[in-house]
Design a protein around this motif. Structure first.
Motif, short mmCIF file in Angstrom:
data_model
loop_
_atom_site.label_atom_id
_atom_site.label_comp_id
_atom_site.label_asym_id
_atom_site.label_seq_id
_atom_site.Cartn_x
_atom_site.Cartn_y
_atom_site.Cartn_z
N UNK A 202 -22.83 -79.14 -31.89
CA UNK A 202 -22.32 -80.49 -31.67
C UNK A 202 -22.95 -81.42 -32.70
N UNK A 203 -22.11 -82.21 -33.36
CA UNK A 203 -22.57 -83.17 -34.36
C UNK A 203 -22.09 -84.56 -33.99
N UNK A 204 -23.02 -85.47 -33.79
CA UNK A 204 -22.66 -86.88 -33.54
C UNK A 204 -22.57 -87.59 -34.89
N UNK A 205 -21.53 -88.39 -35.06
CA UNK A 205 -21.35 -89.11 -36.32
C UNK A 205 -21.93 -90.53 -36.26
N UNK A 206 -21.95 -91.12 -35.06
CA UNK A 206 -22.51 -92.46 -34.88
C UNK A 206 -23.16 -92.53 -33.50
N UNK A 207 -23.79 -93.67 -33.22
CA UNK A 207 -24.36 -93.91 -31.89
C UNK A 207 -23.31 -94.38 -30.89
N UNK B 9 -33.38 -88.85 -42.29
CA UNK B 9 -32.95 -90.25 -42.23
C UNK B 9 -31.45 -90.35 -41.98
N UNK B 10 -31.07 -91.27 -41.08
CA UNK B 10 -29.66 -91.63 -40.81
C UNK B 10 -28.84 -90.53 -40.15
N UNK B 11 -29.49 -89.62 -39.44
CA UNK B 11 -28.76 -88.58 -38.71
C UNK B 11 -28.77 -88.93 -37.22
N UNK C 124 -26.14 -59.00 -22.34
CA UNK C 124 -26.17 -58.52 -23.72
C UNK C 124 -27.48 -58.95 -24.38
N UNK C 125 -28.54 -58.22 -24.05
CA UNK C 125 -29.88 -58.64 -24.47
C UNK C 125 -30.15 -58.37 -25.95
N UNK C 126 -29.17 -57.75 -26.65
CA UNK C 126 -29.36 -57.56 -28.09
C UNK C 126 -29.24 -58.87 -28.86
N UNK C 127 -28.71 -59.91 -28.20
CA UNK C 127 -28.61 -61.22 -28.83
C UNK C 127 -29.86 -62.05 -28.54
N UNK C 128 -30.48 -62.54 -29.61
CA UNK C 128 -31.61 -63.47 -29.47
C UNK C 128 -31.09 -64.90 -29.61
N UNK C 129 -31.59 -65.80 -28.80
CA UNK C 129 -31.09 -67.16 -28.80
C UNK C 129 -32.14 -68.12 -29.35
N UNK C 130 -31.70 -69.11 -30.11
CA UNK C 130 -32.58 -70.14 -30.66
C UNK C 130 -31.78 -71.43 -30.80
N UNK C 131 -32.49 -72.55 -30.85
CA UNK C 131 -31.85 -73.86 -30.99
C UNK C 131 -32.44 -74.61 -32.17
N UNK C 132 -31.56 -75.35 -32.86
CA UNK C 132 -31.98 -76.32 -33.88
C UNK C 132 -31.51 -77.70 -33.44
N UNK C 133 -32.35 -78.71 -33.65
CA UNK C 133 -31.91 -80.09 -33.40
C UNK C 133 -32.36 -80.97 -34.55
N UNK C 134 -31.44 -81.85 -34.97
CA UNK C 134 -31.70 -82.75 -36.10
C UNK C 134 -31.45 -84.18 -35.64
N UNK C 135 -32.42 -85.06 -35.89
CA UNK C 135 -32.27 -86.48 -35.55
C UNK C 135 -32.81 -87.35 -36.67
N UNK C 136 -32.57 -88.64 -36.53
CA UNK C 136 -33.07 -89.63 -37.48
C UNK C 136 -34.60 -89.70 -37.43
N UNK C 137 -35.19 -90.19 -38.49
CA UNK C 137 -36.65 -90.21 -38.62
C UNK C 137 -37.33 -91.17 -37.66
N UNK C 138 -36.57 -92.09 -37.05
CA UNK C 138 -37.17 -93.04 -36.11
C UNK C 138 -37.33 -92.45 -34.71
N UNK C 139 -36.74 -91.29 -34.45
CA UNK C 139 -36.88 -90.68 -33.12
C UNK C 139 -38.31 -90.20 -32.93
#
Length: 235
Positions: free
Chosen positions: A201-206, A180-182, A121-136
Motif C-alpha cells: 500500500x502506497x499513500x500519495x498524500x495525507x 523526506x516527503x514520503x 505453507x511454512x516454506x514462506x518467510x514473512x517480513x514487512x517494510x515501512x517507509x515514512x517521512x523523516x518527521x515521524x
C-alpha cells in the motif's frame, strides 16, 4: 459540528482544511505552544494527532471533559488500556486507529486473508517494510504493527514481531525507513526458494488519513465506548 484539533502540525492542518470544507467549525487548535488551553475546551469531538509523549495526557483530558476523542497518534499504546478503562468509567467515547485511510483498512483485511491462506505453507518467510517521512518520531509505524499483529493471528509458528532483521524463525522482522516527503508505504513480503508473494500500500498524500479522521469524528459524536475502524466500517 464543533471539532477540537489536538495536535496542529501538518496532519492537524490538513484535518482542519477538510473539516472546514465539510461545513464544520474548529473549537480549538491545541499544540505545544498552548497546551494549557486543553484544560477547558468545549467541542462535539476532538481529533488527536500529536506526539507519542503527549498523546496519553491529551486523550485522558478529553475523556475527562466528556469530549468524544478520535486518536491517530502512534507510539504510546502501552498506556492505551488505561484510556480504555477511563472511557468505560466516564461513559465516554474513545476511538483509536493506527491508520484512518479507507485504503489502508482494506489493506489490513487483505493482509489477514493472505496470512490465513498461507498458514499451512511454512516454506514462506514473512517480513514487512515501512517507509515514512523523516518527521515521524516512532518506529515501526502503527500501521506496520497492525499489519504484523494481523499476521500473528493466523501464523501459529510466528510468536512476535521485531523492528530489525532477524534469523529467529519465530519472529516477523519489520524494517523501518525514514525518507523526506514520503506520506507512508507498507509492504508485506512472503518469500520462498520458489517464488515470492508481495502486497503493498502506497499513500500519495495525507488527504486519505485526514478525511477518514474527520468522517469518524462525524460518526462518533453520539457514540459511547471504546471503538475502532471495524465498528466504523463494519467490514
Amino acid at each position: 459540528m464543533n471539532i477540537a484539533l489536538v495536535g496542529y502540525g501538518k496532519m492537524g492542518k490538513t484535518i482542519e482544511r477538510i473539516a472546514l470544507d465539510r461545513g464544520h467549525s474548529i473549537a480549538a487548535r491545541i499544540d505545544v505552544n498552548n497546551q494549557s488551553d486543553l484544560e477547558n475546551i468545549k467541542a462535539d469531538a476532538a481529533i488527536e494527532f500529536s506526539h507519542p509523549d503527549a498523546a496519553f495526557n491529551n486523550v485522558k483530558r478529553c475523556i475527562e471533559l466528556g469530549i468524544p476523542v478520535v486518536c491517530g497518534t502512534t507510539g504510546w499504546l502501552e498506556r492505551k488500556p488505561e484510556i480504555e478503562s477511563l472511557t468505560k468509567e466516564k461513559n465516554g467515547a474513545f476511538f483509536y486507529a493506527s491508520n484512518y485511510s479507507l485504503g489502508v483498512n482494506i489493506f489490513f483485511k487483505i493482509n489477514e486473508h493472505l496470512a490465513s491462506m498461507l498458514k499451512s505453507f511454512k516454506q514462506y518467510e514473512v517480513a514487512l517494510d515501512e517507509i515514512h517521512h523523516t518527521e515521524k518520531k516512532d518506529a515501526p509505524s502503527g500501521t506496520a504493527i497492525t499489519l504484523a499483529e494481523g499476521i500473528l493471528k493466523h501464523l501459529d509458528h510466528k510468536k512476535n514481531w521485531v523492528n530489525k532483521d532477524t534469523s529467529n524463525m519465530q519472529e516477523i522482522p519489520i524494517k523501518s525507513f525514514r525518507i523526506d516527503q514520503v506520506p507512508g508505504t507498507h509492504v508485506v513480503k512472503y518469500t520462498s526458494a520458489i517464488d515470492d508473494i508481495e502486497i503493498k500500500h502506497t499513500a500519495h498524500t495525507r488527504e486519505g488519513f485526514a478525511l477518514g479522521a474527520v468522517m469518524v469524528a462525524e460518526w462518533i459524536k453520539d457514540k459511547k465506548g471504546v471503538l475502532n475502524m471495524d465498528d466504523f466500517l463494519k467490514f
